[in-house]
Motif scaffolding. Sequence first.
Motif, PDB file in Angstrom:
ATOM      1  N   GLU A  26       0.812  -1.362  -0.216  1.00 48.98           N
ATOM      2  CA  GLU A  26      -0.049   0.045  -0.029  1.00 48.98           C
ATOM      3  C   GLU A  26       0.856   1.179  -0.145  1.00 48.98           C
ATOM      4  O   GLU A  26       1.918   1.281   0.555  1.00 48.98           O
ATOM      5  N   PRO A  27       0.347   2.488  -0.500  1.00 52.59           N
ATOM      6  CA  PRO A  27       1.140   3.581  -0.589  1.00 52.59           C
ATOM      7  C   PRO A  27       1.556   4.099   0.955  1.00 52.59           C
ATOM      8  O   PRO A  27       0.459   3.971   1.791  1.00 52.59           O
ATOM      9  N   GLU A  28       2.924   4.514   0.902  1.00 52.91           N
ATOM     10  CA  GLU A  28       3.266   4.780   2.305  1.00 52.91           C
ATOM     11  C   GLU A  28       4.360   6.079   2.132  1.00 52.91           C
ATOM     12  O   GLU A  28       5.198   5.723   1.445  1.00 52.91           O
ATOM     13  N   GLU A  29       3.927   7.104   2.388  1.00 51.68           N
ATOM     14  CA  GLU A  29       4.802   8.181   2.166  1.00 51.68           C
ATOM     15  C   GLU A  29       5.986   8.183   3.369  1.00 51.68           C
ATOM     16  O   GLU A  29       5.757   8.061   4.524  1.00 51.68           O
ATOM     17  N   ARG A  30       7.212   8.385   2.651  1.00 52.56           N
ATOM     18  CA  ARG A  30       8.302   8.357   3.818  1.00 52.56           C
ATOM     19  C   ARG A  30       9.219   9.576   3.402  1.00 52.56           C
ATOM     20  O   ARG A  30       9.204  10.118   2.203  1.00 52.56           O
ATOM     21  N   SER A  31       9.597  10.092   4.611  1.00 52.89           N
ATOM     22  CA  SER A  31      10.477  11.479   4.277  1.00 52.89           C
ATOM     23  C   SER A  31      11.686  10.991   3.605  1.00 52.89           C
ATOM     24  O   SER A  31      12.343   9.824   3.665  1.00 52.89           O
ATOM     25  N   MET A  32      12.335  11.944   2.982  1.00 55.17           N
ATOM     26  CA  MET A  32      13.615  12.000   2.156  1.00 55.17           C
ATOM     27  C   MET A  32      14.827  11.405   3.071  1.00 55.17           C
ATOM     28  O   MET A  32      15.436  10.384   2.719  1.00 55.17           O
ATOM     29  N   GLU A  33      14.683  11.882   4.385  1.00 53.97           N
ATOM     30  CA  GLU A  33      15.962  11.691   5.275  1.00 53.97           C
ATOM     31  C   GLU A  33      15.480  10.013   5.577  1.00 53.97           C
ATOM     32  O   GLU A  33      16.584   9.227   5.523  1.00 53.97           O
ATOM     33  N   ALA A  34      14.599   9.647   5.962  1.00 54.50           N
ATOM     34  CA  ALA A  34      14.340   8.286   6.421  1.00 54.50           C
ATOM     35  C   ALA A  34      14.591   7.270   5.201  1.00 54.50           C
ATOM     36  O   ALA A  34      15.266   6.292   5.444  1.00 54.50           O
ATOM     37  N   PHE A  35      14.081   7.692   4.182  1.00 54.85           N
ATOM     38  CA  PHE A  35      14.370   6.831   2.822  1.00 54.85           C
ATOM     39  C   PHE A  35      15.966   6.742   2.626  1.00 54.85           C
ATOM     40  O   PHE A  35      16.263   5.780   2.204  1.00 54.85           O
ATOM     41  N   THR A  36      16.536   7.831   2.491  1.00 52.40           N
ATOM     42  CA  THR A  36      17.902   7.759   2.235  1.00 52.40           C
ATOM     43  C   THR A  36      18.711   7.024   3.372  1.00 52.40           C
ATOM     44  O   THR A  36      19.434   6.216   2.856  1.00 52.40           O
ATOM     45  N   GLY A  59      18.146  11.955  -3.515  1.00 54.56           N
ATOM     46  CA  GLY A  59      17.293  13.288  -3.306  1.00 54.56           C
ATOM     47  C   GLY A  59      16.409  13.921  -4.416  1.00 54.56           C
ATOM     48  O   GLY A  59      15.917  14.537  -4.357  1.00 54.56           O
ATOM     49  N   GLU A  60      17.237  13.371  -5.562  1.00 54.86           N
ATOM     50  CA  GLU A  60      16.683  14.240  -6.821  1.00 54.86           C
ATOM     51  C   GLU A  60      15.357  13.993  -7.048  1.00 54.86           C
ATOM     52  O   GLU A  60      14.435  14.713  -7.478  1.00 54.86           O
ATOM     53  N   TYR A  61      14.923  12.880  -6.660  1.00 52.79           N
ATOM     54  CA  TYR A  61      13.479  12.173  -7.015  1.00 52.79           C
ATOM     55  C   TYR A  61      12.801  11.737  -5.584  1.00 52.79           C
ATOM     56  O   TYR A  61      13.699  11.575  -4.887  1.00 52.79           O
ATOM     57  N   ALA A  62      11.753  12.102  -5.474  1.00 53.23           N
ATOM     58  CA  ALA A  62      10.965  11.420  -4.421  1.00 53.23           C
ATOM     59  C   ALA A  62      10.867  10.053  -4.416  1.00 53.23           C
ATOM     60  O   ALA A  62      11.300   9.206  -5.309  1.00 53.23           O
ATOM     61  N   PRO A  63      11.143   9.469  -3.001  1.00 49.65           N
ATOM     62  CA  PRO A  63      10.937   8.113  -2.856  1.00 49.65           C
ATOM     63  C   PRO A  63       9.895   7.278  -3.575  1.00 49.65           C
ATOM     64  O   PRO A  63       8.721   8.187  -3.352  1.00 49.65           O
ATOM     65  N   PRO A  64       9.947   5.832  -3.962  1.00 49.17           N
ATOM     66  CA  PRO A  64       8.665   5.465  -4.209  1.00 49.17           C
ATOM     67  C   PRO A  64       7.635   5.266  -3.032  1.00 49.17           C
ATOM     68  O   PRO A  64       8.121   5.017  -1.990  1.00 49.17           O
ATOM     69  N   PHE A  93      15.505  -2.395 -12.298  1.00 55.63           N
ATOM     70  CA  PHE A  93      16.374  -2.072 -11.216  1.00 55.63           C
ATOM     71  C   PHE A  93      17.446  -1.187 -11.365  1.00 55.63           C
ATOM     72  O   PHE A  93      17.897  -0.558 -10.435  1.00 55.63           O
ATOM     73  N   ARG A  94      17.780  -0.958 -12.319  1.00 52.08           N
ATOM     74  CA  ARG A  94      18.907   0.235 -12.701  1.00 52.08           C
ATOM     75  C   ARG A  94      18.255   1.695 -12.492  1.00 52.08           C
ATOM     76  O   ARG A  94      18.735   2.402 -11.586  1.00 52.08           O
ATOM     77  N   ALA A  95      16.860   1.608 -12.874  1.00 45.40           N
ATOM     78  CA  ALA A  95      16.307   2.768 -12.449  1.00 45.40           C
ATOM     79  C   ALA A  95      16.010   3.110 -11.093  1.00 45.40           C
ATOM     80  O   ALA A  95      16.093   4.234 -10.386  1.00 45.40           O
ATOM     81  N   TYR A  96      15.820   2.215 -10.449  1.00 37.33           N
ATOM     82  CA  TYR A  96      15.747   2.327  -8.781  1.00 37.33           C
ATOM     83  C   TYR A  96      16.914   2.424  -8.049  1.00 37.33           C
ATOM     84  O   TYR A  96      17.220   3.251  -7.291  1.00 37.33           O
ATOM     85  N   PHE A  97      17.845   1.263  -8.139  1.00 35.72           N
ATOM     86  CA  PHE A  97      19.044   1.377  -7.334  1.00 35.72           C
ATOM     87  C   PHE A  97      20.026   2.121  -8.022  1.00 35.72           C
ATOM     88  O   PHE A  97      20.991   2.406  -7.051  1.00 35.72           O
ATOM     89  N   THR A  98      20.336   2.483  -9.068  1.00 33.62           N
ATOM     90  CA  THR A  98      21.346   3.307  -9.638  1.00 33.62           C
ATOM     91  C   THR A  98      20.975   4.714  -9.847  1.00 33.62           C
ATOM     92  O   THR A  98      21.686   5.557  -9.402  1.00 33.62           O
ATOM     93  N   GLU A  99      19.742   4.743 -10.672  1.00 30.49           N
ATOM     94  CA  GLU A  99      19.238   6.234 -11.014  1.00 30.49           C
ATOM     95  C   GLU A  99      18.295   6.826  -9.767  1.00 30.49           C
ATOM     96  O   GLU A  99      18.072   7.969  -9.954  1.00 30.49           O
ATOM     97  N   ASN A 100      17.960   6.267  -8.854  1.00 31.88           N
ATOM     98  CA  ASN A 100      17.147   6.572  -7.770  1.00 31.88           C
ATOM     99  C   ASN A 100      16.045   7.169  -8.307  1.00 31.88           C
ATOM    100  O   ASN A 100      15.323   8.397  -7.844  1.00 31.88           O
ATOM    101  N   ARG A 101      15.238   6.695  -9.205  1.00 26.99           N
ATOM    102  CA  ARG A 101      14.093   7.313  -9.768  1.00 26.99           C
ATOM    103  C   ARG A 101      12.725   6.631  -9.014  1.00 26.99           C
ATOM    104  O   ARG A 101      12.910   5.489  -8.701  1.00 26.99           O
ATOM    105  N   THR A 102      11.588   7.297  -9.077  1.00 24.11           N
ATOM    106  CA  THR A 102      10.393   6.962  -8.396  1.00 24.11           C
ATOM    107  C   THR A 102       9.445   6.038  -8.911  1.00 24.11           C
ATOM    108  O   THR A 102       8.735   6.357  -9.942  1.00 24.11           O
TER     109      THR A 102
END
Length: 195
Positions: A26-36, A59-64, A93-102
Motif C-alpha cells: 500500500e502507498p506509504e509516504e516516507r521522508s527523504m531523510e528516512a528513505f535515504t 534526493g533528486e526524485y521522491a522515494p517510491p 532495477f537500474r532506474a531504482y537502485f542506480t538512478e534513484n527514480r520514483t
Amino acid sequence: MRLGQLEEEFGDDVQVTWRSFLLRPEPEERSMEAFTEYTTKWERPASLEPRATFHTWSGEYAPPSHSFPAALAGKVAAGFGRDQRREFSDRLFRAYFTENRTISDRSVLLDVATEAGLDEAHFDRRWSEQEDELIKDVWRDHATAVQSGINGVPAVVVNRRWLIPGAVELDQYREAVAYARAHPEENGAAEGSEG
C-alpha cells in the motif's frame, strides 16, 4: 541479474519465472531523510552483485510510495515475452537502485519500458486493457509467496521445493541447480520474487 546469468550458463536446464512479492503493498509516504537512511542498507547486496550499481538515494526524485505499480508493470512486460521481461527488469532495477527514480510513478515506469526497448504506447495500452487481471495476478503471487514463507526479496524457490532467501552468492544458486539436476524426480522450476 544473477538469475539471468544462471539462465545464460545453464540454457534450457534453468527456467526463471518471476513472481511478485510486495515489500510495500500500500502507498506509504516516507521522508527523504528516512528513505535515504534506508538505502544505505543496499551496501551488502551491492557487494554481492558485481554486475549492478547501487547508489544511496540522491534526493533528486521522491522515494517510491509502494511496490505495487512496479510489480504491475513487470506483469505487463512479461506479456511481451521472456527476453523483454528480463530487459525490463534489468532496466527497472537500474532506474531504482542506480538512478534513484520514483518507480511507483506510472510515467516513470512507462519511460523504463521505453528504455528497455518496448513500445511505450503499446505497453501503456496493455496496462490499461489488462489492469484488472494483472492486479489479481500480482496479489495471487504475493499471497502464494507469503504462504510459502517468503518475507522479503530477493527470494528464489528452486524446483518449487527449496527456498533460498536473501541475496546470496552466484555459487549458491549454481549448487542448488546442480542438486536439482542430480534429482530429476523432484521436477519443478526456479522462481524469483521481486519487490
